[in-house]
Write a protein that holds these residues in place. Structure first.
Motif, PDB file in Angstrom:
ATOM      1  N   HIS A 254       0.834  -1.199   0.000  1.00 47.02           N
ATOM      2  CA  HIS A 254       0.000   0.000   0.000  1.00 47.02           C
ATOM      3  C   HIS A 254       0.876   1.259   0.000  1.00 47.02           C
ATOM      4  O   HIS A 254       0.600   2.213  -0.736  1.00 47.02           O
ATOM      5  CB  HIS A 254      -0.907   0.014   1.234  1.00 47.02           C
ATOM      6  N   LEU A 255       1.908   1.264   0.824  1.00 47.43           N
ATOM      7  CA  LEU A 255       2.777   2.437   0.895  1.00 47.43           C
ATOM      8  C   LEU A 255       3.545   2.612  -0.411  1.00 47.43           C
ATOM      9  O   LEU A 255       3.670   3.737  -0.920  1.00 47.43           O
ATOM     10  CB  LEU A 255       3.749   2.296   2.069  1.00 47.43           C
ATOM     11  N   ARG A 256       4.070   1.525  -0.947  1.00 46.28           N
ATOM     12  CA  ARG A 256       4.801   1.605  -2.211  1.00 46.28           C
ATOM     13  C   ARG A 256       3.903   2.134  -3.318  1.00 46.28           C
ATOM     14  O   ARG A 256       4.296   2.981  -4.122  1.00 46.28           O
ATOM     15  CB  ARG A 256       5.339   0.224  -2.574  1.00 46.28           C
ATOM     16  N   ARG A 257       2.666   1.638  -3.368  1.00 44.60           N
ATOM     17  CA  ARG A 257       1.717   2.096  -4.390  1.00 44.60           C
ATOM     18  C   ARG A 257       1.424   3.577  -4.236  1.00 44.60           C
ATOM     19  O   ARG A 257       1.340   4.316  -5.222  1.00 44.60           O
ATOM     20  CB  ARG A 257       0.417   1.283  -4.289  1.00 44.60           C
ATOM     21  N   ALA A 258       1.283   4.032  -3.001  1.00 40.43           N
ATOM     22  CA  ALA A 258       1.012   5.452  -2.765  1.00 40.43           C
ATOM     23  C   ALA A 258       2.138   6.317  -3.303  1.00 40.43           C
ATOM     24  O   ALA A 258       1.897   7.354  -3.944  1.00 40.43           O
ATOM     25  CB  ALA A 258       0.816   5.703  -1.269  1.00 40.43           C
ATOM     26  N   VAL A 259       3.372   5.901  -3.055  1.00 42.11           N
ATOM     27  CA  VAL A 259       4.525   6.675  -3.527  1.00 42.11           C
ATOM     28  C   VAL A 259       4.577   6.702  -5.053  1.00 42.11           C
ATOM     29  O   VAL A 259       4.771   7.755  -5.676  1.00 42.11           O
ATOM     30  CB  VAL A 259       5.830   6.083  -2.953  1.00 42.11           C
ATOM     31  N   VAL A 260       4.384   5.519  -5.663  1.00 37.95           N
ATOM     32  CA  VAL A 260       4.453   5.414  -7.122  1.00 37.95           C
ATOM     33  C   VAL A 260       3.415   6.309  -7.791  1.00 37.95           C
ATOM     34  O   VAL A 260       3.714   7.077  -8.719  1.00 37.95           O
ATOM     35  CB  VAL A 260       4.266   3.948  -7.563  1.00 37.95           C
ATOM     36  N   TRP A 261       2.174   6.262  -7.309  1.00 34.38           N
ATOM     37  CA  TRP A 261       1.117   7.004  -7.982  1.00 34.38           C
ATOM     38  C   TRP A 261       1.085   8.470  -7.607  1.00 34.38           C
ATOM     39  O   TRP A 261       0.598   9.301  -8.395  1.00 34.38           O
ATOM     40  CB  TRP A 261      -0.229   6.319  -7.745  1.00 34.38           C
ATOM     41  N   GLN A 262       1.643   8.824  -6.466  1.00 32.58           N
ATOM     42  CA  GLN A 262       1.797  10.242  -6.162  1.00 32.58           C
ATOM     43  C   GLN A 262       2.802  10.873  -7.126  1.00 32.58           C
ATOM     44  O   GLN A 262       2.590  11.979  -7.636  1.00 32.58           O
ATOM     45  CB  GLN A 262       2.250  10.426  -4.708  1.00 32.58           C
ATOM     46  N   ARG A 263       3.897  10.160  -7.370  1.00 31.27           N
ATOM     47  CA  ARG A 263       4.878  10.649  -8.345  1.00 31.27           C
ATOM     48  C   ARG A 263       4.256  10.732  -9.736  1.00 31.27           C
ATOM     49  O   ARG A 263       4.483  11.693 -10.475  1.00 31.27           O
ATOM     50  CB  ARG A 263       6.097   9.723  -8.370  1.00 31.27           C
ATOM     51  N   TYR A 264       3.474   9.716 -10.084  1.00 28.79           N
ATOM     52  CA  TYR A 264       2.813   9.710 -11.392  1.00 28.79           C
ATOM     53  C   TYR A 264       1.910  10.924 -11.545  1.00 28.79           C
ATOM     54  O   TYR A 264       1.860  11.555 -12.617  1.00 28.79           O
ATOM     55  CB  TYR A 264       2.005   8.425 -11.537  1.00 28.79           C
ATOM     56  N   HIS A 266       2.242  13.828 -10.534  1.00 26.75           N
ATOM     57  CA  HIS A 266       2.991  15.063 -10.770  1.00 26.75           C
ATOM     58  C   HIS A 266       3.770  15.023 -12.082  1.00 26.75           C
ATOM     59  O   HIS A 266       4.467  15.990 -12.417  1.00 26.75           O
ATOM     60  CB  HIS A 266       3.959  15.321  -9.607  1.00 26.75           C
ATOM     61  N   GLY A 267       3.651  13.936 -12.808  1.00 28.21           N
ATOM     62  CA  GLY A 267       4.406  13.793 -14.041  1.00 28.21           C
ATOM     63  C   GLY A 267       3.732  14.455 -15.229  1.00 28.21           C
ATOM     64  O   GLY A 267       2.676  15.091 -15.096  1.00 28.21           O
ATOM     65  N   PRO A 268       4.310  14.292 -16.404  1.00 29.39           N
ATOM     66  CA  PRO A 268       3.730  14.878 -17.627  1.00 29.39           C
ATOM     67  C   PRO A 268       2.544  14.046 -18.115  1.00 29.39           C
ATOM     68  O   PRO A 268       2.635  13.307 -19.100  1.00 29.39           O
ATOM     69  CB  PRO A 268       4.897  14.842 -18.620  1.00 29.39           C
ATOM     70  N   VAL A 269       1.431  14.132 -17.393  1.00 22.70           N
ATOM     71  CA  VAL A 269       0.228  13.367 -17.738  1.00 22.70           C
ATOM     72  C   VAL A 269      -0.946  14.335 -17.863  1.00 22.70           C
ATOM     73  O   VAL A 269      -0.859  15.502 -17.462  1.00 22.70           O
ATOM     74  CB  VAL A 269      -0.077  12.290 -16.674  1.00 22.70           C
ATOM     75  N   SER A 274      -3.689  12.841 -13.815  1.00 17.27           N
ATOM     76  CA  SER A 274      -3.086  13.433 -12.615  1.00 17.27           C
ATOM     77  C   SER A 274      -4.012  13.264 -11.416  1.00 17.27           C
ATOM     78  O   SER A 274      -3.588  12.879 -10.322  1.00 17.27           O
ATOM     79  CB  SER A 274      -2.797  14.915 -12.853  1.00 17.27           C
ATOM     80  N   ARG A 275      -5.299  13.519 -11.627  1.00 11.71           N
ATOM     81  CA  ARG A 275      -6.270  13.356 -10.543  1.00 11.71           C
ATOM     82  C   ARG A 275      -6.412  11.891 -10.156  1.00 11.71           C
ATOM     83  O   ARG A 275      -6.541  11.560  -8.967  1.00 11.71           O
ATOM     84  CB  ARG A 275      -7.613  13.919 -10.984  1.00 11.71           C
ATOM     85  N   CYS A 276      -6.385  11.000 -11.143  1.00  7.18           N
ATOM     86  CA  CYS A 276      -6.474   9.573 -10.839  1.00  7.18           C
ATOM     87  C   CYS A 276      -5.274   9.122 -10.011  1.00  7.18           C
ATOM     88  O   CYS A 276      -5.424   8.359  -9.043  1.00  7.18           O
ATOM     89  CB  CYS A 276      -6.553   8.765 -12.130  1.00  7.18           C
TER      90      CYS A 276
END
Length: 302
Positions: A254-264, A266-269, A274-276
């Protein structure tokens, strides 16, 4: 909230007359899609055409006020040779989609209808198809099949053409010759019709509709139920776009997923993605806390 989450995405079938709108409507309805009348409010459009996109089709696709997909109906008439008419139609759909910027799906409408409507492949039709396995008829054209000499009554042959057409008849007979029973014939017609590709495409385009509906309705809520629902809807959106979200339920995951998708996020999306990403991260953090994770202060470096 359950009323909003469970509300189906409403689909309107549109297109030029004579292209098979009624057949496609019957197929989608039989497959469980919430098809609405032409005068009703819809969430997305399914634009039906045949053979190729005419100028009026292109205008309708580019001017649609809702998300839209296009369906090349009667894909079984595209032409023979190679891997078959539906495969040829799929390649044509890819080329047409590139030109208009809308995803286009092939569909052999009559075969698809027989696969989703239990009333079509009844005992009479199945018996006629079994007869064709031992006493083949001329399937070279509708006229030759209907008018040629054969022990099947002309009325039965006319019904076979009306309900399955030559393409469906050929695939059904092939399935029966391979030892299939009624369920196997229906499965063969479904595969041959390319229906599942269309349904997957509709599911992909419906995911953002469901997500936006949910986020607009509960924009300011931080309740656990809402956070979980927003995360689930966000996962549907990104997975529909071809990405994978780790489904591990351990606290570390859960923590790893949170970090990965928080970074996502803020990326060029896109703004939607970004909201997802932010919703997946927030939901994952909530799950991490429930699994025993303990927030710790983080020293921010200047």
């Amino acid at each position: 909230m359950s009323d909003v989450v469970g509300l189906p995405v409403r689909v309107k079938v549109v297109g030029r007359p004579g292209c098979g709108r009624r057949t496609v409507t019957r197929v989608l309805h039989g497959a469980g899609v919430a098809v609405v009348a032409s005068t009703a409010v819809a969430d997305l459009d399914v634009h039906v055409f045949a053979e190729t996109l005419k100028p009026e089709d292109r205008r309708a696709l580019t001017m649609s006020p809702r998300p839209v997909v296009a369906v090349l109906n009667k894909a079984d008439l595209t032409g023979f040779g190679g891997r078959g008419p539906v495969a040829a139609a799929a390649e044509r759909c890819r080329l047409l989609g590139d030109r208009v910027g809308v995803t286009v799906y092939p569909l052999a409408g009559l075969a698809a209808a027989a696969a989703v409507d239990d009333r079509i492949l009844d005992d009479e039709l199945l018996g006629a198809l079994r007869t064709l396995t031992v006493d083949p008829a001329d399937l070279g054209s509708t006229d030759r099949f209907a008018g040629g000499e054969h022990r099947l009554p002309n009325a039965v042959r006319q019904r076979l053409l009306a309900d399955l057409d030559l393409f469906g008849i050929a695939h059904a007979v092939l399935a029966l010759r391979s030892g299939a029973e009624r369920a196997g014939v229906i499965a063969a017609l479904r595969r041959a019709s390319a229906l599942d590709g269309l349904l997957a495409g509709l599911e992909a385009i419906a995911a953002p509709v469901r997500y936006r509906r949910l986020t607009e309705q509960f924009a300011d809520s931080a309740a656990d139920e809402v956070v979980a629902a927003r995360m689930a809807a966000a996962v549907e959106v990104v997975e529909a776009a071809g990405m994978t979200v780790d489904a591990d339920v351990s606290a570390h995951a859960h923590l790893r997923r949170a970090v990965v998708w928080q970074r996502y996020s803020h990326g060029p999306v896109s703004r939607l993605h970004s909201r997802c990403g932010a919703d997946i991260a927030r939901g994952s953090l909530r799950l991490w806390e429930r699994a025993g994770g303990v927030p710790e202060p983080v020293e921010l470096k200047p």
